[in-house]
Scaffold this motif. Structure first.
Motif, short mmCIF file in Angstrom:
data_model
loop_
_atom_site.label_atom_id
_atom_site.label_comp_id
_atom_site.label_asym_id
_atom_site.label_seq_id
_atom_site.Cartn_x
_atom_site.Cartn_y
_atom_site.Cartn_z
N ARG A 157 0.80 -1.14 -0.31
CA ARG A 157 -0.19 -0.10 -0.19
C ARG A 157 0.97 1.18 0.01
O ARG A 157 0.43 2.13 0.86
N VAL A 158 1.94 1.42 -0.80
CA VAL A 158 2.78 2.42 -0.86
C VAL A 158 2.93 2.76 -2.52
O VAL A 158 2.76 1.95 -3.22
N LYS A 159 3.45 3.80 -2.55
CA LYS A 159 3.78 4.40 -4.11
C LYS A 159 4.97 3.48 -4.80
O LYS A 159 6.13 3.37 -3.93
N ALA A 160 4.67 2.95 -5.68
CA ALA A 160 5.62 2.15 -6.52
C ALA A 160 5.80 2.85 -7.68
O ALA A 160 5.07 3.61 -8.40
N GLY A 161 6.90 2.51 -8.37
CA GLY A 161 7.40 3.00 -9.74
C GLY A 161 7.71 1.86 -10.48
O GLY A 161 8.69 0.87 -9.88
N ILE A 162 7.33 1.64 -11.53
CA ILE A 162 7.75 0.48 -12.67
C ILE A 162 8.58 0.96 -13.71
O ILE A 162 8.03 1.72 -14.72
N LEU A 163 9.99 0.72 -13.94
CA LEU A 163 10.43 1.15 -15.21
C LEU A 163 10.45 0.32 -16.36
O LEU A 163 10.68 -0.92 -16.19
N PHE A 164 10.25 0.81 -17.35
CA PHE A 164 10.31 0.36 -18.81
C PHE A 164 11.42 0.86 -19.67
O PHE A 164 11.36 2.02 -19.87
N GLY A 165 12.22 0.12 -20.23
CA GLY A 165 13.43 0.54 -21.07
C GLY A 165 12.82 0.93 -22.53
O GLY A 165 11.54 0.65 -22.85
N PRO A 166 13.77 1.49 -23.45
CA PRO A 166 13.31 2.10 -24.50
C PRO A 166 13.05 0.58 -25.58
O PRO A 166 13.62 -0.32 -25.14
N GLU A 167 12.31 1.06 -26.59
CA GLU A 167 11.86 0.02 -27.57
C GLU A 167 12.94 -1.01 -28.14
O GLU A 167 12.77 -2.05 -28.01
N ALA A 168 13.86 -0.33 -28.62
CA ALA A 168 15.08 -1.25 -29.32
C ALA A 168 15.93 -2.03 -28.08
O ALA A 168 15.88 -3.01 -28.13
N ALA A 169 16.67 -1.17 -27.29
CA ALA A 169 17.63 -1.61 -26.52
C ALA A 169 17.21 -2.35 -25.07
O ALA A 169 17.78 -3.14 -24.37
N GLY A 170 15.76 -1.88 -24.50
CA GLY A 170 15.71 -2.30 -23.14
C GLY A 170 16.58 -1.47 -22.34
O GLY A 170 17.34 -0.46 -22.54
N MET A 171 16.33 -1.82 -20.87
CA MET A 171 16.98 -1.17 -19.85
C MET A 171 18.33 -1.40 -19.68
O MET A 171 19.03 -2.33 -19.90
N SER A 172 19.28 -0.30 -19.51
CA SER A 172 20.55 -0.47 -19.36
C SER A 172 21.05 -0.96 -17.79
O SER A 172 20.17 -0.77 -16.93
N LYS A 173 22.09 -1.28 -17.63
CA LYS A 173 22.32 -1.90 -16.25
C LYS A 173 22.31 -0.72 -15.34
O LYS A 173 22.05 -0.84 -14.14
N ASP A 174 22.85 0.40 -15.83
CA ASP A 174 22.82 1.44 -14.85
C ASP A 174 21.54 2.12 -14.44
O ASP A 174 21.15 2.28 -13.21
N ASP A 175 20.20 1.68 -15.37
CA ASP A 175 19.08 1.97 -15.07
C ASP A 175 18.51 1.26 -14.00
O ASP A 175 17.80 1.57 -13.00
N MET A 176 19.15 -0.01 -14.18
CA MET A 176 18.46 -1.00 -13.31
C MET A 176 19.03 -1.27 -11.77
O MET A 176 18.54 -1.42 -10.97
N ALA A 177 20.12 -0.55 -11.72
CA ALA A 177 21.04 -0.49 -10.44
C ALA A 177 19.98 0.17 -9.46
O ALA A 177 20.22 -0.36 -8.17
N ALA A 178 19.51 1.10 -9.55
CA ALA A 178 18.59 1.86 -8.68
C ALA A 178 17.41 1.16 -8.10
O ALA A 178 16.96 1.64 -7.41
N VAL A 179 16.90 0.14 -8.75
CA VAL A 179 15.65 -0.41 -8.14
C VAL A 179 15.82 -1.60 -7.43
O VAL A 179 16.97 -2.11 -7.51
N GLN A 180 14.72 -1.86 -6.62
CA GLN A 180 14.78 -3.14 -5.69
C GLN A 180 14.57 -4.50 -6.38
O GLN A 180 15.15 -5.26 -5.93
#
Lengths: 245, 245
Positions: free
Chosen positions: B107-130
């Motif tokens: 019951r708390v605010k969540a954020g869900i990341l989706f990467g760009p169409e071609a490449a998907g998420m970078s490892k840098d982008d993903m480092a920040a998430v749980q």
């Protein structure tokens, strides 16, 4: 044991080739391969379908075209139609999840009808099927894109499969407790040297909070080592300074 | 009783306006309204988004644009990234269904990341998430269209609405992401001053490992404050030593 026959996705009078391609892609994403078209508006094949399929060529290559809903459903023992209009149709209604469960349980060929983009299914089209499927969308904004509607069924089919990819719980298990305890001891010692525990009364509470915080982190052995290196870097820089003075 | 806060859908470097519009439509179909963009390739607003949204104008009108993943996640206590690449990323992995269940339960605010169409998420982008989310698609054809990937989460959110767990307080929810990002920045700065990053080549990897380690910890606001105090105590003691020499 033969695998469960995958249900046929049957698009009734689809309008846009792009949507047919996106449907093919959504099907391939979840292991469906039997796409059937009933009187596609712009005929078949349609040059707009290929690019939108983004590589799901196997599905497009085996598309079959029919001139009636009955013909498209010919070999299906279970028949469904997706619709938002339930009024005046005395038929059982299922969600995508329930529909897929019933198909999986029956282990027979099923066909699922989807109406044209603008108008949806006609009552005539729906008359032929056993069960209606209603996608539990928001009442305020219930109109799904055709490929999105297909995706809900394909996704349920894929996730209901026993062969969905196995999931890792935590890939990197937490370190043995002894390693954690060493980190806690190292940190407490560094903090003591830095004058962090200046209010003596609070020290037991502070130490407990630190231990709880590090336990909660669930770090792997590698991560505990990284944190020990961090604590060492911060406090050794200080110690090195002290030695040079 | 306040309703559960709906998770933010965060598109990282999205390319096509049409896809952003289709994402908005998929969100509106299942009651999601918080769409955030990180550095959209063609800027924002994008004239191609409106037609593809097919009436989901409310979602498009309230889009917010950010210049980093950290900024887009600032108020999120739970953070997820969808990816097909699990190798070398020591984070827990969930299906869309499990991820939505955990958001509903917390019951708390969540954020869900989706990467760009071609490449998907970078490892840098993903480092920040749980937590990583992997959509259980067919191994042979696992690349989903961006809006289709969002739909799987939106659909799970919508279908889970009926059976949300009974109200219970989560005693110590994770801190908003902005607080975590401040801790990471503070620690990296302190380590820089301490000479921790002495091998320049390894610095990006080290920073990523630190961000990932602290994201994994799931600390509350209070615990993040405690750790900030610890870092400050260690580095200020060092600074004070330096001043007296």
């Amino acid at each position: 044991m033969t695998p469960d026959p995958a249900p046929a996705i049957i698009l009734v009078r689809p309008q846009l080739g792009m949507n047919i391609g996106m449907v093919a892609r959504a099907m391939a994403n979840f292991g469906l391969d039997d796409l059937r078209l009933v009187n596609p508006r712009d005929g078949w094949p349609n040059p707009d379908a290929g690019p939108a399929a983004a590589g799901a060529d196997g599905v497009l290559d085996s598309v079959r075209v029919y001139d009636s809903v009955d013909a498209a459903l010919h070999d299906c023992r279970l028949s469904f139609a997706t619709t938002m209009i339930l009024k005046g149709l005395p038929k059982p209604v299922a969600t995508p999840r329930h529909a897929v469960a019933s198909i999986r349980a029956a282990r027979v060929k099923a066909g699922i009808l989807f109406g044209p983009e603008a108008a949806g299914m006609s009552k005539d089209d729906m008359a032929a099927v056993q069960t209606l499927i209603t996608i539990p969308a928001s009442a305020d904004f219930a109109s799904l894109n055709l490929a999105q509607a297909v995706l809900t069924l394909a996704y349920e089919w894929g996730t209901a499969a026993g062969d969905a990819p196995a999931l890792r719980d935590v890939p990197d298990p937490p370190a043995p407790h002894a390693e954690l305890a060493e980190l806690v001891a190292q940190l407490v010692e560094a903090l003591e040297r830095a004058g962090y525990f200046h209010i003596a009364d609070r020290r037991p509470t502070s130490e407990r909070a630190i231990a709880a915080m590090l336990a909660k982190a669930g770090w792997s052995s590698q991560q505990v080592r990284t944190m020990r290196g961090i604590v060492r870097a911060l406090s050794e820089a200080r110690a090195a300074r002290q030695r040079t003075t």
